[in-house]
Design a protein around this motif. Structure first.
Motif, mmCIF file in Angstrom:
data_model
loop_
_atom_site.group_PDB
_atom_site.id
_atom_site.type_symbol
_atom_site.label_atom_id
_atom_site.label_comp_id
_atom_site.label_asym_id
_atom_site.label_seq_id
_atom_site.Cartn_x
_atom_site.Cartn_y
_atom_site.Cartn_z
ATOM 1 N N GLU A 297 -2.509 1.885 -15.040
ATOM 2 C CA GLU A 297 -3.764 1.021 -14.216
ATOM 3 C C GLU A 297 -4.227 1.638 -13.067
ATOM 4 O O GLU A 297 -5.327 1.413 -12.445
ATOM 5 C CB GLU A 297 -3.017 -0.257 -13.840
ATOM 6 C CG GLU A 297 -2.885 -1.167 -14.872
ATOM 7 C CD GLU A 297 -2.138 -2.343 -14.418
ATOM 8 O OE1 GLU A 297 -2.233 -2.708 -13.219
ATOM 9 O OE2 GLU A 297 -1.746 -3.263 -15.541
ATOM 10 N N GLN A 298 -3.451 2.888 -12.523
ATOM 11 C CA GLN A 298 -3.820 3.667 -11.397
ATOM 12 C C GLN A 298 -3.870 5.233 -11.522
ATOM 13 O O GLN A 298 -3.782 5.722 -10.640
ATOM 14 C CB GLN A 298 -2.790 3.161 -10.049
ATOM 15 C CG GLN A 298 -2.508 1.849 -9.759
ATOM 16 C CD GLN A 298 -3.992 1.176 -9.195
ATOM 17 O OE1 GLN A 298 -4.581 1.923 -8.651
ATOM 18 N NE2 GLN A 298 -3.929 0.025 -9.396
ATOM 19 N N SER A 299 -4.149 5.521 -12.947
ATOM 20 C CA SER A 299 -4.163 6.971 -13.107
ATOM 21 C C SER A 299 -5.217 7.796 -12.171
ATOM 22 O O SER A 299 -4.746 8.585 -11.726
ATOM 23 C CB SER A 299 -4.223 7.431 -14.462
ATOM 24 O OG SER A 299 -5.595 6.907 -14.983
ATOM 25 N N ASP A 300 -6.432 7.378 -12.198
ATOM 26 C CA ASP A 300 -7.371 7.966 -11.240
ATOM 27 C C ASP A 300 -6.993 8.029 -9.902
ATOM 28 O O ASP A 300 -6.930 8.960 -9.085
ATOM 29 C CB ASP A 300 -8.618 7.393 -11.271
ATOM 30 C CG ASP A 300 -9.419 7.779 -12.856
ATOM 31 O OD1 ASP A 300 -8.609 8.595 -13.435
ATOM 32 O OD2 ASP A 300 -10.253 6.952 -13.161
ATOM 33 N N ALA A 301 -6.477 6.769 -9.087
ATOM 34 C CA ALA A 301 -6.097 6.858 -7.968
ATOM 35 C C ALA A 301 -4.935 7.637 -7.439
ATOM 36 O O ALA A 301 -4.728 8.181 -6.491
ATOM 37 C CB ALA A 301 -5.828 5.226 -7.401
ATOM 38 N N ILE A 302 -4.182 7.787 -8.561
ATOM 39 C CA ILE A 302 -2.745 8.541 -8.192
ATOM 40 C C ILE A 302 -3.396 10.126 -8.080
ATOM 41 O O ILE A 302 -2.623 10.837 -7.041
ATOM 42 C CB ILE A 302 -1.986 8.418 -9.175
ATOM 43 C CG1 ILE A 302 -1.186 7.104 -9.422
ATOM 44 C CG2 ILE A 302 -0.720 9.510 -9.249
ATOM 45 C CD1 ILE A 302 -0.499 6.732 -10.724
ATOM 46 N N LEU B 242 1.617 1.945 -13.268
ATOM 47 C CA LEU B 242 0.979 2.961 -12.445
ATOM 48 C C LEU B 242 0.108 3.988 -13.278
ATOM 49 O O LEU B 242 -1.053 4.205 -12.767
ATOM 50 C CB LEU B 242 1.956 3.699 -11.373
ATOM 51 C CG LEU B 242 2.728 2.610 -10.494
ATOM 52 C CD1 LEU B 242 3.593 3.538 -9.663
ATOM 53 C CD2 LEU B 242 1.492 2.016 -9.478
ATOM 54 N N SER C 293 0.821 -1.222 0.001
ATOM 55 C CA SER C 293 -0.123 0.134 -0.147
ATOM 56 C C SER C 293 0.978 1.250 -0.174
ATOM 57 O O SER C 293 1.693 1.279 0.739
ATOM 58 C CB SER C 293 -0.867 -0.088 1.077
ATOM 59 O OG SER C 293 -1.736 1.049 1.202
ATOM 60 N N ALA D 284 -0.964 8.122 -2.431
ATOM 61 C CA ALA D 284 -1.038 8.681 -3.709
ATOM 62 C C ALA D 284 -0.264 9.717 -3.701
ATOM 63 O O ALA D 284 0.524 9.973 -4.589
ATOM 64 C CB ALA D 284 -2.727 8.930 -3.828
ATOM 65 N N ILE E 276 -3.124 3.751 -2.246
ATOM 66 C CA ILE E 276 -3.213 2.613 -3.269
ATOM 67 C C ILE E 276 -2.713 1.397 -3.047
ATOM 68 O O ILE E 276 -1.598 1.266 -2.522
ATOM 69 C CB ILE E 276 -2.724 3.270 -4.561
ATOM 70 C CG1 ILE E 276 -3.053 4.571 -4.912
ATOM 71 C CG2 ILE E 276 -2.630 2.604 -5.706
ATOM 72 C CD1 ILE E 276 -2.448 5.445 -6.033
ATOM 73 N N ASP E 277 -3.436 0.533 -3.146
ATOM 74 C CA ASP E 277 -2.893 -0.925 -2.972
ATOM 75 C C ASP E 277 -2.647 -1.606 -4.268
ATOM 76 O O ASP E 277 -3.379 -1.647 -5.467
ATOM 77 C CB ASP E 277 -4.169 -1.842 -2.105
ATOM 78 C CG ASP E 277 -4.559 -1.343 -0.885
ATOM 79 O OD1 ASP E 277 -3.597 -1.024 -0.227
ATOM 80 O OD2 ASP E 277 -5.705 -1.601 -0.546
ATOM 81 N N LEU E 278 -1.276 -1.988 -4.165
ATOM 82 C CA LEU E 278 -0.849 -2.765 -5.243
ATOM 83 C C LEU E 278 -0.772 -4.144 -4.985
ATOM 84 O O LEU E 278 -0.054 -4.540 -4.293
ATOM 85 C CB LEU E 278 0.360 -2.168 -5.912
ATOM 86 C CG LEU E 278 0.495 -0.734 -6.031
ATOM 87 C CD1 LEU E 278 1.971 -0.463 -6.442
ATOM 88 C CD2 LEU E 278 -0.303 -0.359 -7.176
#
Length: 172
Positions: free
Chosen positions: A80-85, A77, A53, A56, A91-93
């Protein structure tokens, strides 16, 4: 119930200057990190963590120095995680075990000091079970990641011994 462990060592130590901030942030969560003034040693008594985890805000700051062309981690990242960033939550990876070798290879690719890294893993178990012991060796160069477990090594031994008529049974 048996507990399975995978003690892991990455060698040699990696210069802090050789790593992008996002790689260092990631590797320090996947492995235990021991620092000197100029380098980091990565290892783990239980094995690389599959789920980590990250804040952001830390990811945003660490991504500033990375580009998708130089870092597969940065690319993943961003893809796959643009909104979460852009948010404020952690952010859990998941599935970091599928990514850390690529991160190490990207470091080798960019580093004038490193032409390879090795990763050694021991498979151990809290009970004496046949499936709980063994190991894996990995050689990471700029162009290739080579790895072989003791299980695949034994498969090769069985195949060679059977072909030479040394054994008639085994685990080919």
């Amino acid at each position: 119930m048996a507990d399975y462990y995978t003690p892991t060592v990455v060698d040699p130590m990696i210069s802090l200057a050789a790593m992008l901030p996002i790689e260092r942030l990631f590797l320090s969560q996947v492995f235990d990190e021991e620092l000197t003034s100029e380098a980091a040693y990565y290892c783990s008594e239980d094995g690389a963590r599959d789920l980590i985890s990250l804040a952001a805000s830390e990811i945003r700051a660490a991504l500033d120095a990375a580009t998708p062309e130089t870092s597969r981690l940065a690319q993943k990242l961003i893809d796959e995680q643009s909104d979460a960033i852009l948010g404020e939550d952690d952010i859990d990876l998941d599935m970091c075990g599928d990514l850390w070798a690529d991160v190490l290879q990207d470091i080798v690719r960019r580093s004038p000091e490193l032409d390879h890294l090795t990763v050694t893993m021991a498979f151990t178990c809290s009970k004496m079970r046949p499936d709980g012991f063994g190991g894996l060796a990995m050689l990471i160069t700029a162009s290739t990641i080579r790895s072989e477990s003791t299980h695949t090594l034994f498969d090769r031994f069985y195949t060679e011994a059977a072909a030479n008529g040394e054994i008639s049974h085994g685990n080919p």
